[in-house]
Design a protein around this motif. Structure first.
Motif, PDB file in Angstrom:
ATOM      1  N   LYS A  31     -14.653   2.255  -4.621  1.00 41.96           N
ATOM      2  CA  LYS A  31     -15.850   2.798  -3.968  1.00 41.96           C
ATOM      3  C   LYS A  31     -16.823   3.387  -4.994  1.00 41.96           C
ATOM      4  O   LYS A  31     -18.011   3.150  -4.953  1.00 41.96           O
ATOM      5  CB  LYS A  31     -15.449   3.893  -2.972  1.00 41.96           C
ATOM      6  CG  LYS A  31     -15.228   3.365  -1.574  1.00 41.96           C
ATOM      7  CD  LYS A  31     -15.202   4.498  -0.564  1.00 41.96           C
ATOM      8  CE  LYS A  31     -14.199   5.536  -1.006  1.00 41.96           C
ATOM      9  NZ  LYS A  31     -13.443   6.246  -0.071  1.00 41.96           N
ATOM     10  N   THR A  79      -8.299   6.934   6.556  1.00 43.44           N
ATOM     11  CA  THR A  79      -8.622   6.297   7.832  1.00 43.44           C
ATOM     12  C   THR A  79      -7.977   4.904   7.822  1.00 43.44           C
ATOM     13  O   THR A  79      -7.814   4.299   6.757  1.00 43.44           O
ATOM     14  CB  THR A  79     -10.146   6.132   8.009  1.00 43.44           C
ATOM     15  OG1 THR A  79     -10.674   5.448   6.861  1.00 43.44           O
ATOM     16  CG2 THR A  79     -10.840   7.477   8.154  1.00 43.44           C
ATOM     17  N   SER A 113      -9.095   3.478  -4.077  1.00 47.66           N
ATOM     18  CA  SER A 113     -10.274   4.243  -3.640  1.00 47.66           C
ATOM     19  C   SER A 113     -11.306   4.267  -4.760  1.00 47.66           C
ATOM     20  O   SER A 113     -12.486   4.484  -4.517  1.00 47.66           O
ATOM     21  CB  SER A 113      -9.890   5.661  -3.218  1.00 47.66           C
ATOM     22  OG  SER A 113      -9.575   6.443  -4.342  1.00 47.66           O
ATOM     23  N   THR A 117      -4.092   2.700  -1.555  1.00 46.40           N
ATOM     24  CA  THR A 117      -5.504   2.796  -1.172  1.00 46.40           C
ATOM     25  C   THR A 117      -5.979   4.242  -1.048  1.00 46.40           C
ATOM     26  O   THR A 117      -7.171   4.494  -1.053  1.00 46.40           O
ATOM     27  CB  THR A 117      -5.750   2.133   0.196  1.00 46.40           C
ATOM     28  OG1 THR A 117      -4.875   2.748   1.150  1.00 46.40           O
ATOM     29  CG2 THR A 117      -5.499   0.643   0.125  1.00 46.40           C
ATOM     30  N   GLU A 132      -6.902  -2.151   1.614  1.00 45.60           N
ATOM     31  CA  GLU A 132      -8.177  -2.528   0.971  1.00 45.60           C
ATOM     32  C   GLU A 132      -8.019  -2.709  -0.545  1.00 45.60           C
ATOM     33  O   GLU A 132      -7.560  -1.799  -1.232  1.00 45.60           O
ATOM     34  CB  GLU A 132      -9.214  -1.425   1.255  1.00 45.60           C
ATOM     35  CG  GLU A 132     -10.629  -1.786   0.894  1.00 45.60           C
ATOM     36  CD  GLU A 132     -11.579  -0.627   1.249  1.00 45.60           C
ATOM     37  OE1 GLU A 132     -12.228  -0.700   2.305  1.00 45.60           O
ATOM     38  OE2 GLU A 132     -11.648   0.349   0.485  1.00 45.60           O
ATOM     39  N   ASN A 133      -8.397  -3.873  -1.028  1.00 46.25           N
ATOM     40  CA  ASN A 133      -8.340  -4.219  -2.459  1.00 46.25           C
ATOM     41  C   ASN A 133      -6.921  -4.289  -3.048  1.00 46.25           C
ATOM     42  O   ASN A 133      -6.762  -4.410  -4.264  1.00 46.25           O
ATOM     43  CB  ASN A 133      -9.186  -3.257  -3.308  1.00 46.25           C
ATOM     44  CG  ASN A 133     -10.671  -3.531  -3.168  1.00 46.25           C
ATOM     45  OD1 ASN A 133     -11.104  -4.675  -3.304  1.00 46.25           O
ATOM     46  ND2 ASN A 133     -11.451  -2.505  -2.861  1.00 46.25           N
ATOM     47  N   ASP A 148       0.878  -1.172   0.000  1.00 50.22           N
ATOM     48  CA  ASP A 148       0.000   0.000   0.000  1.00 50.22           C
ATOM     49  C   ASP A 148       0.915   1.221   0.000  1.00 50.22           C
ATOM     50  O   ASP A 148       1.520   1.557   1.015  1.00 50.22           O
ATOM     51  CB  ASP A 148      -0.929  -0.010   1.225  1.00 50.22           C
ATOM     52  CG  ASP A 148      -2.001   1.089   1.121  1.00 50.22           C
ATOM     53  OD1 ASP A 148      -1.812   2.016   0.301  1.00 50.22           O
ATOM     54  OD2 ASP A 148      -2.993   1.009   1.858  1.00 50.22           O
ATOM     55  N   SER A 175      -5.828   5.788   1.616  1.00 49.92           N
ATOM     56  CA  SER A 175      -6.528   5.739   2.912  1.00 49.92           C
ATOM     57  C   SER A 175      -6.388   7.053   3.651  1.00 49.92           C
ATOM     58  O   SER A 175      -5.281   7.581   3.772  1.00 49.92           O
ATOM     59  CB  SER A 175      -5.897   4.673   3.812  1.00 49.92           C
ATOM     60  OG  SER A 175      -6.089   3.411   3.279  1.00 49.92           O
ATOM     61  N   ASP A 234      -8.914   1.957   8.729  1.00 55.43           N
ATOM     62  CA  ASP A 234      -9.671   0.760   8.327  1.00 55.43           C
ATOM     63  C   ASP A 234      -9.531   0.456   6.835  1.00 55.43           C
ATOM     64  O   ASP A 234      -9.748  -0.662   6.406  1.00 55.43           O
ATOM     65  CB  ASP A 234     -11.149   0.921   8.691  1.00 55.43           C
ATOM     66  CG  ASP A 234     -11.779   2.154   8.058  1.00 55.43           C
ATOM     67  OD1 ASP A 234     -11.097   3.207   7.998  1.00 55.43           O
ATOM     68  OD2 ASP A 234     -12.930   2.072   7.599  1.00 55.43           O
ATOM     69  N   ARG A 235      -9.143   1.457   6.031  1.00 56.91           N
ATOM     70  CA  ARG A 235      -9.027   1.222   4.594  1.00 56.91           C
ATOM     71  C   ARG A 235      -7.623   0.779   4.148  1.00 56.91           C
ATOM     72  O   ARG A 235      -7.429   0.418   2.988  1.00 56.91           O
ATOM     73  CB  ARG A 235      -9.428   2.489   3.820  1.00 56.91           C
ATOM     74  CG  ARG A 235     -10.944   2.715   3.767  1.00 56.91           C
ATOM     75  CD  ARG A 235     -11.337   3.608   2.591  1.00 56.91           C
ATOM     76  NE  ARG A 235     -10.898   3.045   1.338  1.00 56.91           N
ATOM     77  CZ  ARG A 235      -9.950   3.576   0.554  1.00 56.91           C
ATOM     78  NH1 ARG A 235      -9.354   4.700   0.876  1.00 56.91           N
ATOM     79  NH2 ARG A 235      -9.613   2.984  -0.555  1.00 56.91           N
ATOM     80  N   HIS A 261      -2.294   2.789  11.106  1.00 57.53           N
ATOM     81  CA  HIS A 261      -2.093   2.358   9.713  1.00 57.53           C
ATOM     82  C   HIS A 261      -1.147   1.162   9.660  1.00 57.53           C
ATOM     83  O   HIS A 261      -1.382   0.193   8.958  1.00 57.53           O
ATOM     84  CB  HIS A 261      -1.461   3.493   8.874  1.00 57.53           C
ATOM     85  CG  HIS A 261      -2.436   4.503   8.346  1.00 57.53           C
ATOM     86  ND1 HIS A 261      -3.705   4.656   8.806  1.00 57.53           N
ATOM     87  CD2 HIS A 261      -2.288   5.426   7.344  1.00 57.53           C
ATOM     88  CE1 HIS A 261      -4.315   5.632   8.127  1.00 57.53           C
ATOM     89  NE2 HIS A 261      -3.476   6.112   7.237  1.00 57.53           N
TER      90      HIS A 261
END
Ligand code: ZN
Ligand code: ZN
Length: 261
Positions: free
Chosen positions: A197, A229, A194, A225, A235-236, A5, A227, A231-232, A23
């Motif tokens: 989304k 935040t 992102s 990502t 992600e993916n 990431d 990100s 939590d992301r 993170h």
């Protein structure tokens, strides 16, 4: 294919309150091989402030790098808003600090931004999108300080249009020129997850464009990502890595001191 990431924001960015430590913990949980922090700096952003306390940001990430060195590789980078009106200051800032990695992103054109919609005033979607890609091409030609171009078709997120999607075919000649310029200069692109989304099936840009970049000879790619935040984080990223593999890439690129590892 490693899973990384390479695009994450924390409270050092004007638009995030995330704790960088969180993170790192999330990245370890997601089994990522490597991460890079890329907090924002945009000179003279029209509305919000994207100042960056570079020194404090550096010290914080260095401490995390040391603390977690047995668990994950951590790099220190920046997402630099490429703006032709501030070229000298931008290049100077990048030269002044030991960044591992620099994302070059187009967030502002002629002092108008996309988020609040100023850029789109009085333009058809096609005019706005064409201008965005033309300006991106000018920036990738003019700037040398970055490693990868951030979110190639970022404009898809914004604009007062019912259907915000970018019809890449209309601007493919300009996009190809962007890819060729990047390849010639030894620079790459990212897939920004992102995008999942908004677009559901892909990131920014889509995989047809990544394939195009590959077919033109491009081999430098990262995954990010974006990100804001914790939590992301991650992600993916695995999904993108698998897609890269299908396209033919052998691995993602990672950087140290702005040089490809
Ligand atoms: Zn960005
Ligand atoms: Zn970003």
């Amino acid at each position: 294919m490693r899973v990384i990431d390479y695009h994450m924001h924390t409270h050092f960015s004007g638009d995030s309150e995330a704790n960088p430590r969180e993170h790192v913990l999330q990245a370890i949980k997601m089994n990522l091989d490597e991460i890079c922090f890329t907090d924002h700096r945009d000179f003279n952003y029209p509305i919000d402030s994207f100042e960056l306390d570079v020194e404090n940001y550096y010290q914080t990430i260095q401490a995390l790098k040391e603390e977690f060195k047995d668990q994950i590789t951590i790099k220190w980078g920046i997402e630099m808003g490429l703006d032709l009106e501030h070229q000298e200051e931008i290049e100077k800032l990048i030269q002044s600090y030991p960044f591992d990695f620099v994302i070059g992103s187009i967030h502002v054109i002629h002092h108008t931004e996309f988020y609040y919609g100023e850029f789109f005033k009085g333009k058809t979607k096609e005019e706005a999108h064409r201008e965005f890609f033309e300006e991106t091409l000018k920036c990738v030609k003019a700037f040398d300080c970055f490693n990868v171009l951030g979110h190639l078709d970022y404009i898809v997120r914004y604009g007062p249009y019912q259907d915000k999607t970018v019809d890449h075919a209309k601007y493919q000649d300009i996009i190809d020129e962007i890819f060729k310029t990047l390849i010639k200069k030894g620079k790459g692109i990212e897939v920004n997850t992102s995008g999942y989304k908004d677009l559901k099936i892909c990131g920014f840009p889509n995989y047809e464009q990544v394939q195009r970049y590959y077919d033109l000879g491009g081999r430098i790619i990262t995954i990010g990502t974006d990100s804001h935040t914790s939590d992301r984080v991650g992600e993916n990223c695995l999904t993108v890595a698998k897609k890269y593999q299908e396209i033919g890439f052998e691995d993602v690129s990672t950087f140290t001191g702005r040089v490809k590892d």
